[in-house]
Design an enzyme around this catalytic site. Structure first.
Site, PDB file in Angstrom:
ATOM      1  N   ASN A  10      16.753   5.501  -5.411  1.00  0.00           N
ATOM      2  CA  ASN A  10      16.517   4.064  -5.479  1.00  0.00           C
ATOM      3  C   ASN A  10      17.629   3.449  -6.313  1.00  0.00           C
ATOM      4  O   ASN A  10      17.698   3.668  -7.524  1.00  0.00           O
ATOM      5  CB  ASN A  10      15.150   3.791  -6.121  1.00  0.00           C
ATOM      6  CG  ASN A  10      14.802   2.311  -6.137  1.00  0.00           C
ATOM      7  OD1 ASN A  10      15.670   1.452  -6.027  1.00  0.00           O
ATOM      8  ND2 ASN A  10      13.527   2.026  -6.291  1.00  0.00           N
ATOM      9  N   PRO A  11      18.533   2.668  -5.711  1.00  0.00           N
ATOM     10  CA  PRO A  11      19.700   2.167  -6.449  1.00  0.00           C
ATOM     11  C   PRO A  11      19.350   1.137  -7.514  1.00  0.00           C
ATOM     12  O   PRO A  11      20.174   0.842  -8.383  1.00  0.00           O
ATOM     13  CB  PRO A  11      20.568   1.555  -5.345  1.00  0.00           C
ATOM     14  CG  PRO A  11      19.613   1.203  -4.260  1.00  0.00           C
ATOM     15  CD  PRO A  11      18.529   2.241  -4.300  1.00  0.00           C
ATOM     16  N   ASP A  69       7.983   6.585  -9.724  1.00  0.00           N
ATOM     17  CA  ASP A  69       6.844   7.214  -9.058  1.00  0.00           C
ATOM     18  C   ASP A  69       6.669   6.712  -7.625  1.00  0.00           C
ATOM     19  O   ASP A  69       6.207   7.447  -6.756  1.00  0.00           O
ATOM     20  CB  ASP A  69       5.560   6.953  -9.853  1.00  0.00           C
ATOM     21  CG  ASP A  69       5.533   7.721 -11.172  1.00  0.00           C
ATOM     22  OD1 ASP A  69       6.220   8.758 -11.249  1.00  0.00           O
ATOM     23  OD2 ASP A  69       4.854   7.290 -12.107  1.00  0.00           O
ATOM     24  N   THR A  71       9.116   5.891  -5.439  1.00  0.00           N
ATOM     25  CA  THR A  71      10.067   6.631  -4.603  1.00  0.00           C
ATOM     26  C   THR A  71       9.568   8.046  -4.355  1.00  0.00           C
ATOM     27  O   THR A  71       9.612   8.564  -3.231  1.00  0.00           O
ATOM     28  CB  THR A  71      11.452   6.677  -5.278  1.00  0.00           C
ATOM     29  OG1 THR A  71      11.915   5.348  -5.499  1.00  0.00           O
ATOM     30  CG2 THR A  71      12.452   7.430  -4.419  1.00  0.00           C
ATOM     31  N   GLU A 279       0.340   3.198  -6.345  1.00  0.00           N
ATOM     32  CA  GLU A 279       0.538   2.242  -5.262  1.00  0.00           C
ATOM     33  C   GLU A 279      -0.764   2.066  -4.483  1.00  0.00           C
ATOM     34  O   GLU A 279      -1.583   2.982  -4.398  1.00  0.00           O
ATOM     35  CB  GLU A 279       1.644   2.721  -4.303  1.00  0.00           C
ATOM     36  CG  GLU A 279       2.983   3.013  -4.975  1.00  0.00           C
ATOM     37  CD  GLU A 279       3.660   1.768  -5.505  1.00  0.00           C
ATOM     38  OE1 GLU A 279       3.415   0.669  -4.940  1.00  0.00           O
ATOM     39  OE2 GLU A 279       4.426   1.874  -6.481  1.00  0.00           O
TER      40      GLU A 279
END
Length: 336
Positions: A10-11, A69, A71, A279
């Protein structure tokens, strides 16, 4: 043929930590014998999940989930349903990184996290939870307290970390409303009021390690906690006991192990949202199943406590004094 690894990162996670360190991380996996490439996730839905599935179906041997978490959960959901499931490694770069904490993976040093691939005792098989069509690797939860994770803005989580959750939790406590539920678990049944339910696969819940201290990564069971209490005073008492690890015999909760769990609200007007690894994972009614030793994962095996692993080979012995349990800052006096 040389093995292949795919880093899915994740950038934007953790102040763009991965973007800054990627040039140093790629050679580490090359040194471990993997031809390594990287994929930056996008804002598109299920970006990490879709890439993980694609890489697994193309025969990659290792998938590295680099981010928070969220990702990690997406990568798990991409590979868990497949017949060929690559080994998974984790480079934490998020706010809480609950699962990395449980696996004793360095959470503030991406280079050190990547270098675990070079260790001798570096991998083992872990359980994965299935909830309907979704999968989780740390915790499934439902009830008023778990809803706070949906309400804390992402920028607030980044700036204040756990303080954001504690502040929101204190705000929600007076608003706790119990739900009438039926919970079936391994041939047993509970029917009555419930304010919160947890199904844990590790001992790290929100960064606290005393809430489910006997959780094992690979024993085929969830640690299930049903909280029946809903009064403000009672919840505060239970939270204090849980942070000290003295809550398991309290009559206001059910604390047990279970492989299969089914949660059903009894009032059709009650909505019970299910949280999977932080999530939103859908609404109950929902069935949960523990998939024993379903994924192979890279971890800091030498520092994981012995009772968290049940099926290690004899050569993977670790010194118990390497594991230091979470510091308990609450007073030792019981709240009754």
């Amino acid at each position: 043929m040389r093995k292949r690894a795919r880093i899915i990162y994740n950038p934007t996670s953790g102040r763009e930590t991965m973007r800054q360190h990627l040039v140093d991380i790629l050679p580490i996996y090359e040194q471990a014998g993997y031809e390594t490439s990287a994929f930056a996730t996008t804002a598109a839905p299920n970006s990490a999940k879709n890439e993980a599935r694609r890489a697994a179906e193309e025969g990659f041997d290792l998938i590295v989930a680099a981010g928070g978490d969220g990702t990690l959960n997406e990568v798990v959901n991409g590979i868990a349903p497949l017949k060929h499931r690559p080994t998974m490694a984790i480079i934490p770069a998020g706010t809480t990184n609950d699962y990395a904490r449980a696996l004793r993976i360095p959470r503030d040093d991406p280079i050190a996290a990547a270098r675990l691939i070079l260790h001798k005792n570096k991998d083992f098989k872990i359980d994965i939870g299935q909830a309907g069509d979704n999968y989780f690797m740390n915790i499934a939860a439902g009830g008023t307290l778990t809803e706070l994770t949906y309400d804390v803005p992402s920028d607030m989580k980044l700036l204040f970390g756990y303080l954001a959750y504690l502040e929101k939790g204190a705000e929600l406590l007076p608003k706790i409303k119990p739900v009438e539920v039926n919970v079936k678990y391994d041939g047993q049944e509970y029917e009555g009021k419930m304010s919160t339910i947890f199904l844990a696969l590790t001992n790290s819940v929100g960064g606290f390690e005393q809430i489910v201290p006997d959780a094992a990564f690979d024993d085929g069971n969830f640690t299930m906690i049903i909280v029946k209490e809903s009064s403000l005073t009672g919840m505060l008492q239970l939270m204090a006991k849980a942070l000290r690890g003295t809550h398991r015999d309290d009559p206001r909760i059910i604390y047990t192990k279970a492989k299969d769990v089914e949660i059903t609200p009894l009032n059709k007007d009650d909505r019970l949202m299910i949280n999977l690894d932080g999530e939103y994972g859908g609404d109950a009614p929902m069935k949960f199943h523990d998939l024993r030793q379903h994924l192979n994962v890279i971890a800091n095996v030498d520092e994981i406590p012995d009772d968290a692993l049940t099926d290690l080979s004899p050569d993977m012995k670790r010194a118990e004094d390497d594991f230091v349990r979470g510091v308990n800052e609450l007073p030792k006096t019981e709240n009754k």
